[in-house]
Scaffold this motif. Structure first.
Motif, PDB file in Angstrom:
ATOM      1  N   LYS A 136     -14.805   3.882   3.506  1.00 23.49           N
ATOM      2  CA  LYS A 136     -13.922   4.741   2.732  1.00 23.49           C
ATOM      3  C   LYS A 136     -12.598   4.955   3.451  1.00 23.49           C
ATOM      4  CE  LYS A 136     -13.772   9.384   0.642  1.00 23.49           C
ATOM      5  NZ  LYS A 136     -14.523  10.648   0.457  1.00 23.49           N
ATOM      6  N   ALA A 137     -11.531   5.108   2.669  1.00 29.89           N
ATOM      7  CA  ALA A 137     -10.210   5.455   3.206  1.00 29.89           C
ATOM      8  C   ALA A 137      -9.484   6.300   2.170  1.00 29.89           C
ATOM      9  CB  ALA A 137      -9.406   4.201   3.525  1.00 29.89           C
ATOM     10  N   THR A 138      -8.654   7.198   2.626  1.00 30.72           N
ATOM     11  CA  THR A 138      -7.858   8.032   1.717  1.00 30.72           C
ATOM     12  C   THR A 138      -6.408   8.053   2.176  1.00 30.72           C
ATOM     13  OG1 THR A 138      -8.418  10.024   2.996  1.00 30.72           O
ATOM     14  CG2 THR A 138      -9.803   9.518   1.073  1.00 30.72           C
ATOM     15  N   ALA A 139      -5.514   8.321   1.227  1.00 32.49           N
ATOM     16  CA  ALA A 139      -4.088   8.391   1.550  1.00 32.49           C
ATOM     17  C   ALA A 139      -3.374   9.194   0.479  1.00 32.49           C
ATOM     18  CB  ALA A 139      -3.485   6.992   1.646  1.00 32.49           C
ATOM     19  N   LYS A 140      -2.279   9.828   0.869  1.00 31.94           N
ATOM     20  CA  LYS A 140      -1.418  10.522  -0.078  1.00 31.94           C
ATOM     21  C   LYS A 140      -0.404   9.531  -0.629  1.00 31.94           C
ATOM     22  CE  LYS A 140      -3.234  14.615   0.567  1.00 31.94           C
ATOM     23  NZ  LYS A 140      -4.006  15.292  -0.517  1.00 31.94           N
ATOM     24  N   TYR A 141      -0.196   9.580  -1.931  1.00 30.57           N
ATOM     25  CA  TYR A 141       0.736   8.641  -2.546  1.00 30.57           C
ATOM     26  C   TYR A 141       1.363   9.272  -3.783  1.00 30.57           C
ATOM     27  CZ  TYR A 141       2.402   4.685  -5.334  1.00 30.57           C
ATOM     28  OH  TYR A 141       3.177   3.850  -6.094  1.00 30.57           O
ATOM     29  N   ARG A 142       2.633   9.541  -3.723  1.00 32.30           N
ATOM     30  CA  ARG A 142       3.425  10.000  -4.852  1.00 32.30           C
ATOM     31  C   ARG A 142       2.725  11.095  -5.668  1.00 32.30           C
ATOM     32  NH1 ARG A 142       6.452   4.234  -6.424  1.00 32.30           N
ATOM     33  NH2 ARG A 142       8.159   4.591  -4.967  1.00 32.30           N
ATOM     34  N   GLY A 143       2.326  12.148  -4.956  1.00 31.21           N
ATOM     35  CA  GLY A 143       1.769  13.316  -5.617  1.00 31.21           C
ATOM     36  C   GLY A 143       0.293  13.253  -5.922  1.00 31.21           C
ATOM     37  N   ALA A 144      -0.389  12.209  -5.485  1.00 32.22           N
ATOM     38  CA  ALA A 144      -1.819  12.074  -5.742  1.00 32.22           C
ATOM     39  C   ALA A 144      -2.531  11.660  -4.456  1.00 32.22           C
ATOM     40  CB  ALA A 144      -2.075  11.044  -6.838  1.00 32.22           C
ATOM     41  N   THR A 145      -3.834  11.834  -4.448  1.00 29.94           N
ATOM     42  CA  THR A 145      -4.659  11.364  -3.338  1.00 29.94           C
ATOM     43  C   THR A 145      -5.374  10.089  -3.755  1.00 29.94           C
ATOM     44  OG1 THR A 145      -5.025  13.600  -2.471  1.00 29.94           O
ATOM     45  CG2 THR A 145      -6.595  11.905  -1.817  1.00 29.94           C
ATOM     46  N   ARG A 248       1.727  13.018 -15.437  1.00 28.71           N
ATOM     47  CA  ARG A 248       1.911  11.637 -15.869  1.00 28.71           C
ATOM     48  C   ARG A 248       0.552  10.942 -15.976  1.00 28.71           C
ATOM     49  NH1 ARG A 248       6.679  12.059 -12.156  1.00 28.71           N
ATOM     50  NH2 ARG A 248       8.529  11.702 -13.443  1.00 28.71           N
ATOM     51  N   GLY A 249       0.464   9.983 -16.862  1.00 31.40           N
ATOM     52  CA  GLY A 249      -0.781   9.244 -17.024  1.00 31.40           C
ATOM     53  C   GLY A 249      -0.948   8.129 -16.018  1.00 31.40           C
ATOM     54  N   SER A 250       0.087   7.856 -15.229  1.00 29.37           N
ATOM     55  CA  SER A 250       0.023   6.766 -14.256  1.00 29.37           C
ATOM     56  C   SER A 250      -0.478   7.276 -12.909  1.00 29.37           C
ATOM     57  CB  SER A 250       1.406   6.132 -14.080  1.00 29.37           C
ATOM     58  OG  SER A 250       2.284   7.042 -13.469  1.00 29.37           O
ATOM     59  N   VAL A 251      -0.675   6.348 -11.974  1.00 31.01           N
ATOM     60  CA  VAL A 251      -1.113   6.746 -10.629  1.00 31.01           C
ATOM     61  C   VAL A 251      -0.002   7.484  -9.899  1.00 31.01           C
ATOM     62  CG1 VAL A 251      -0.418   4.583  -9.542  1.00 31.01           C
ATOM     63  CG2 VAL A 251      -2.302   5.902  -8.566  1.00 31.01           C
ATOM     64  N   GLU A 252       1.246   7.250 -10.281  1.00 27.77           N
ATOM     65  CA  GLU A 252       2.379   7.969  -9.699  1.00 27.77           C
ATOM     66  C   GLU A 252       2.572   9.290 -10.434  1.00 27.77           C
ATOM     67  OE1 GLU A 252       2.765   4.709 -10.604  1.00 27.77           O
ATOM     68  OE2 GLU A 252       3.301   3.640  -8.756  1.00 27.77           O
ATOM     69  N   GLN A 253       2.412  10.400  -9.732  1.00 26.53           N
ATOM     70  CA  GLN A 253       2.587  11.725 -10.336  1.00 26.53           C
ATOM     71  C   GLN A 253       3.946  12.340  -9.986  1.00 26.53           C
ATOM     72  OE1 GLN A 253       0.330  13.471 -12.509  1.00 26.53           O
ATOM     73  NE2 GLN A 253      -0.322  11.346 -12.624  1.00 26.53           N
ATOM     74  N   VAL A 254       4.405  12.154  -8.761  1.00 30.89           N
ATOM     75  CA  VAL A 254       5.676  12.707  -8.308  1.00 30.89           C
ATOM     76  C   VAL A 254       6.411  11.631  -7.509  1.00 30.89           C
ATOM     77  CG1 VAL A 254       6.834  14.521  -6.997  1.00 30.89           C
ATOM     78  CG2 VAL A 254       4.683  15.034  -8.169  1.00 30.89           C
ATOM     79  N   TYR A 255       7.646  11.375  -7.866  1.00 31.96           N
ATOM     80  CA  TYR A 255       8.441  10.358  -7.165  1.00 31.96           C
ATOM     81  C   TYR A 255       9.316  11.005  -6.099  1.00 31.96           C
ATOM     82  CZ  TYR A 255       7.053   7.080 -10.815  1.00 31.96           C
ATOM     83  OH  TYR A 255       6.325   6.286 -11.661  1.00 31.96           O
ATOM     84  N   GLU A 256       9.772  10.181  -5.144  1.00 32.42           N
ATOM     85  CA  GLU A 256      10.535  10.682  -4.010  1.00 32.42           C
ATOM     86  C   GLU A 256      11.818  11.384  -4.440  1.00 32.42           C
ATOM     87  OE1 GLU A 256       9.560   7.105  -3.974  1.00 32.42           O
ATOM     88  OE2 GLU A 256       7.696   8.152  -3.445  1.00 32.42           O
TER      89      GLU A 256
END
Length: 262
Positions: A136-145, A248-256
């Motif tokens: 398992k691995a986790t990471a923060k990415y554009r407002g989502a885990t 948002r319905g995409s994996v990107e929730q918050v952009y830089e």
């Protein structure tokens, strides 16, 4: 003897090169109602991702005689009559990547400054995903885990969409969100000896813009469509848009650029 050594050297180099190439196929599920095939090609230091434009359910209808699949927005042909929606070309270790998207029936070539992923791999347990033993691995990415399960059995730092950089191939990945997206490995060829079916000349001929500009325009189009829908509702009936939180319905929730300080 000399000819034998030359032939052996050629065979060894050829196999070493192929050993650095991989093809992986993922089932991409942005919702329970749709499954798209996503094709990942990894060649030494470059990953090319090609996502089909038509979901699997629509493909089945098309084979049965329905022609509604051909009307999907954002479809374009990039090679040998095969229809795709998105293409992503990403070099290992580089923040910038190249992507294709469409808006209102027109295709664009985008540049995106991909945020650095800091994977947390400090998980001791292993999970069996399909036939693979995964970590398992986790990471923060554009407002989502992001939650990823990768296998050391295939020691390639590749994965679906824009993700990778782990010690092994990603087998399963999803984002923790109100609208989770899932990627599940369905096929793999390693080493891969085929070619990458992407017409770079066509991609390079597309109008160039940035991800930020396209997302901004895309959401303006959505807002305008919502206003049109609202205008056609009976008097006194309104769409509830009181919440200030954008989902948002995409994996990107918050952009830089949405979190950057002025």
């Amino acid at each position: 003897m000399k000819h034998y050594l030359i032939a052996f050297s050629f065979w060894f180099v050829s196999n070493q090169l192929h050993a650095q190439q991989l093809y992986a196929e993922y089932d991409y599920m942005p919702s329970p109602m749709a499954i798209f095939k996503e094709h990942v090609y990894y060649d030494k230091d470059t990953k090319t991702v090609v996502r089909d434009s038509v979901p699997q359910q629509k493909k089945a209808k098309e084979e049965a005689g329905s022609d509604d699949a051909a009307t999907s927005e954002g479809v374009f042909t990039i090679d040998m009559g095969t229809i795709f929606r998105n293409v992503i070309i990403q070099k290992t270790g580089q923040r910038s990547l190249l992507e294709t998207r469409s808006l209102e029936g027109k295709n664009y070539r985008l540049t995106d400054s991909f945020p650095a992923l800091e994977w947390n791999t400090n998980y001791t347990e292993t999970e069996k995903v399909d036939t693979y033993t995964c970590h398992k691995a986790t990471a923060k990415y554009r407002g989502a885990t992001l939650v990823a399960y990768y296998t050391n059995d295939i020691p390639m730092p590749a994965g679906p969409y824009k993700f990778g950089g782990l010690p092994g191939l990603i087998v399963l990945l999803y984002n923790e969100s109100a609208h989770p997206n899932y990627w599940m490995l369905s096929k793999v060829e390693y080493p891969y000896k085929g070619s990458i079916p992407v017409n770079l000349n066509y991609i390079n001929s597309l109008p160039l813009t940035t991800l930020q500009k396209l997302i901004t325009r895309e959401e303006m189009v959505i807002e305008e469509k919502m206003r049109v829908i609202q205008s056609k509702l009976p008097p006194g009936v309104e769409i509830d848009n009181t919440t200030n939180e954008k989902v948002r319905g995409s994996v990107e929730q918050v952009y830089e650029w949405e979190t950057a300080k002025p």
